[in-house]
Scaffold this motif. Structure first.
Motif, mmCIF file in Angstrom:
data_model
loop_
_atom_site.group_PDB
_atom_site.id
_atom_site.type_symbol
_atom_site.label_atom_id
_atom_site.label_comp_id
_atom_site.label_asym_id
_atom_site.label_seq_id
_atom_site.Cartn_x
_atom_site.Cartn_y
_atom_site.Cartn_z
ATOM 1 N N THR A 157 -6.212 -2.052 12.331
ATOM 2 C CA THR A 157 -5.951 -2.279 11.244
ATOM 3 C C THR A 157 -4.570 -2.807 11.006
ATOM 4 N N ILE A 183 -4.389 -2.701 2.739
ATOM 5 C CA ILE A 183 -4.751 -1.663 3.646
ATOM 6 C C ILE A 183 -5.974 -1.194 3.275
ATOM 7 N N GLU A 184 -6.180 -0.944 1.773
ATOM 8 C CA GLU A 184 -7.446 -0.495 1.409
ATOM 9 C C GLU A 184 -8.619 -1.384 1.618
ATOM 10 N N ALA A 230 -9.991 -1.287 4.773
ATOM 11 C CA ALA A 230 -11.090 -0.080 4.920
ATOM 12 C C ALA A 230 -12.416 -0.505 4.129
ATOM 13 N N ILE A 245 -9.225 1.292 11.184
ATOM 14 C CA ILE A 245 -9.652 2.666 10.449
ATOM 15 C C ILE A 245 -10.736 2.743 9.629
ATOM 16 N N THR A 278 -8.795 10.136 9.655
ATOM 17 C CA THR A 278 -8.584 8.724 9.266
ATOM 18 C C THR A 278 -7.836 8.794 7.772
ATOM 19 N N LEU A 299 -4.316 7.015 7.041
ATOM 20 C CA LEU A 299 -4.375 6.081 5.973
ATOM 21 C C LEU A 299 -2.914 6.386 5.047
#
Lengths: 271, 374
Positions: free
Chosen positions: A43, A185-186, A189, A199, A219, A223
């Motif tokens: 990630t 980051i979102e 996912a 992740i 996870t 996060l």
């Protein structure tokens, strides 16, 4: 005993036993770090690459769009609306749809449509559109008088953008970069659904498809911690780059100024 | 040396065209401070932008040291701007740069090596008296100090012309005085031509050698400050040094407004005038001062002498101009008494005449809005 099992025991009546109960296929607690930590590394790599691309493309693009506007350094209304429109299209598509929609383009660039490389392309596209708007907005908050100062000091357009616009907007840009990183980051996912790794991939394959609640919880914790860490670092950098924010070093400085003033006053009028 | 020739700036086209500057002609010599005053909306900021070449004049020329700068192309213009230092109103400093880094800005644009830049910045900081504040950020400096940094930055590239655009507006009186004395010092030491644009009459008196009054894009009056102050018929002169309300004289006295109209006024003119006219002189109000080494001023006096022609002649022999103020009874009932002769029309200098002030301000705002819209 893990928290999930405990929760399962608490809520599970004979009927509702299904998804919340730990089942035989679950990853053993001791193996979760070995599963989740490499995914965290993936990630970080993914988001890192995307953010590098986003900054390299987004900053100049945002600065150019800002200065193509009517009161910019090189006004050009038609080019301005064209670029602005393209960015708006990028901004208006939900990421999942954008990701699927540009698969042919992704394939063209990377030769594949799964994995980290394939995820980086749609993430970069979405991130650039996002960050371009953030850069534009940050530049708009810089007092226009500074551009006049820079112009009359003999600066070229490039020098003016670098010093009077981007230079003055650094704290605001870092604030925007923080928001943008968290959004990426979102997105990483979401990209997990096309097998991008990281992740998100772990959360989807273990947590969702195999009902492994322990992995899912792990996870989620990672996060949340990651986003919190990015926010804390971002906020600290904003404070560090704003000379007029009230910090401890500033208060020390104020005391030093007061001392200097007293000393110079004493020197000027010896008793 | 900077010369403006028929400088005209028009915004908009056709029916919507607004002429903001209309055929301005003036020249600022070496080591001269030339002030341009006027109410807001008179075109002052447009003038400033045309002079420092941020705006291209519609027609006419800006000539610096014999070179016409208004006919250059964009890249030549950039180089030309370096010959004119501009001091902006207080908000012109980069907030994320220290005083020294702000001053180094034009040097950085020019590509001066960092060693050279450092020594030049140190020299400039010393010049404006801020050597001890080199590493302070703008928010850590006072208004006057920030403006000194602005002046140092304007001087970084050794310009021969300095443009001060409302450079003292918004400063307290002490800071204004320190900035004006710094500008005069720089004018003397470096032989700068300084164009000082402001709306503050008092500052003009402190700093300028010559002054022009800009109104609705026209220069309505101009000249050397001392000459204007000594010219009793000059509106601008009266606006620069407005008369304050004077005392009311005795009922049998007529009230006269006396002003210095030449250089040779003896300091004991009151005594001499009394001797000459065989009449006591009642001093009802006075303001005498030296501006740049020249005595100027005015006084309201009460005289029992009956022949106005004799009074005027006696005053003239002393280098004074004498005028009867409006009737004695009028000055007794009116609070502006001795100011009766002073500029009634000068809206921004004389606050007594509300009507004129208000319409003046309204016209100003309207104009400013049109400027903004265009």
């Amino acid at each position: 005993m893990s928290a999930t099992v405990f929760a399962g025991a608490l809520f599970a009546g004979p009927v509702l036993a299904g998804p919340l109960r730990a089942n035989a296929n679950d990853v053993p607690l001791a193996d979760i770090p070995a599963l989740v930590l490499p995914a965290l590394g993936e990630t970080l790599i993914m988001v890192g690459i995307v953010m590098a691309v986003v900054v390299v493309v987004g900053v100049p693009l945002g600065a150019i769009i800002h200065n193509l506007a009517r009161d910019g350094l090189f006004p050009n209304p038609s080019l301005h609306s064209a670029l602005s429109w393209i960015v708006s299209v990028g901004r208006s598509l939900p990421f999942l749809i954008l990701m699927v929609a540009i698969i042919p383009f992704t394939r063209l660039l990377t030769g594949t449509n799964i994995g980290i490389a394939a995820a980086v392309v749609p993430m970069s596209v979405a991130g650039i559109a996002f960050f371009t708007r953030i850069v534009e907005n940050s530049l708009r908050s810089v007092p226009p008088s500074l551009v006049k100062v820079a112009k009359s000091s003999g600066g070229s357009s490039f020098q003016i953008i670098r010093t009077a616009q981007l230079g003055e907007a650094v704290p605001s840009l870092i604030g925007g970069l923080t928001i943008n990183t968290i959004a990426m980051i979102e997105y990483s996912a979401i990209a997990g659904t096309i097998g991008a790794g990281g992740i998100g991939y772990v959360a989807i394959t273990y947590g969702y498809q195999r009902f492994d609640n322990q992995v899912m919880l792990a996870t989620i914790i990672i996060l949340v911690a990651l986003v919190a860490a990015v926010q804390v670092i971002g906020d600290a950098l904003v404070r560090l780059t704003t000379p007029h924010s009230s910090t401890a070093s500033d208060r020390r400085f104020a005391r030093k100024v007061a001392r200097l003033d007293i000393e110079s006053a004493n020197a000027a009028s010896p008793v | 040396m900077i010369t403006l020739e028929k400088l005209t700036k028009v915004y908009g086209h056709g029916e919507n065209a607004v002429t903001v500057l209309d055929n301005l002609d003036f020249s600022v010599g070496a080591a001269e401070i030339f002030a341009v005053v006027g109410p807001s909306g008179a075109g002052k900021s447009t003038l400033a932008q045309c002079v420092n070449l941020l705006e291209r004049p519609t027609s006419g020329s800006v000539i610096v040291n014999g070179e016409n700068l208004s006919q250059l192309n964009e890249s030549q213009l950039r180089t030309a701007r370096r010959r004119i230092g501009t001091v902006f109103q207080a908000d012109g400093l980069f907030s994320r740069r220290t005083a020294a880094q702000n001053i180094a800005l034009p040097l950085g644009y020019l590509g001066v090596t960092s060693r050279e830049s450092k020594s030049r910045v140190a020299e400039l900081l010393d010049r404006v008296g801020l050597s001890s504040r080199a590493d302070y950020y703008p928010h850590q400096l006072s208004g006057g100090q920030r403006q000194r940094v602005g002046i140092a930055r304007a001087l970084a590239l050794k310009p021969t012309v300095l443009l001060a655009d409302e450079a003292t507006s918004g400063l307290d009186p002490d800071s204004t005085a320190s900035i004006t004395s710094l500008l005069k010092e720089l004018r003397d030491d470096l032989g700068l031509s300084i164009l000082f644009i402001t709306h503050e009459m008092q500052t003009v008196l402190q700093v300028a050698d010559s002054v022009a009054r800009l109104d609705h894009g026209h220069i309505v009056e101009s000249g050397r400050v001392v000459d204007l102050l000594r010219d009793p018929s000059s509106e601008l002169g009266r606006a620069l040094n407005p008369a304050k309300p004077a005392q009311v004289g005795a009922p049998d006295e007529s009230s006269w407004f006396i002003s210095y109209s030449s250089a040779g006024v003896p300091t004991d003119w009151v005594t001499r005038l009394a001797a000459d006219l065989h009449s006591p002189v009642s001093l009802l109000g006075a303001s005498i001062e030296t501006i740049g080494g020249n005595a100027v001023g005015h006084a309201t006096v009460g005289l029992r002498a009956s022949d106005p022609q004799a009074v005027i002649a006696a005053a003239k022999r002393l280098g004074l101009d004498a005028r009867l103020t409006d009737s004695v009874t009028d000055s007794a009932s009116s609070p502006k008494a001795g100011a009766a002769v002073s500029a009634d029309d000068l809206s921004d200098a004389v606050p007594t005449d509300r009507g004129v002030t208000d319409t003046g301000a309204e016209r100003g705002t309207e104009r400013a809005e049109r400027e903004f819209a265009a």
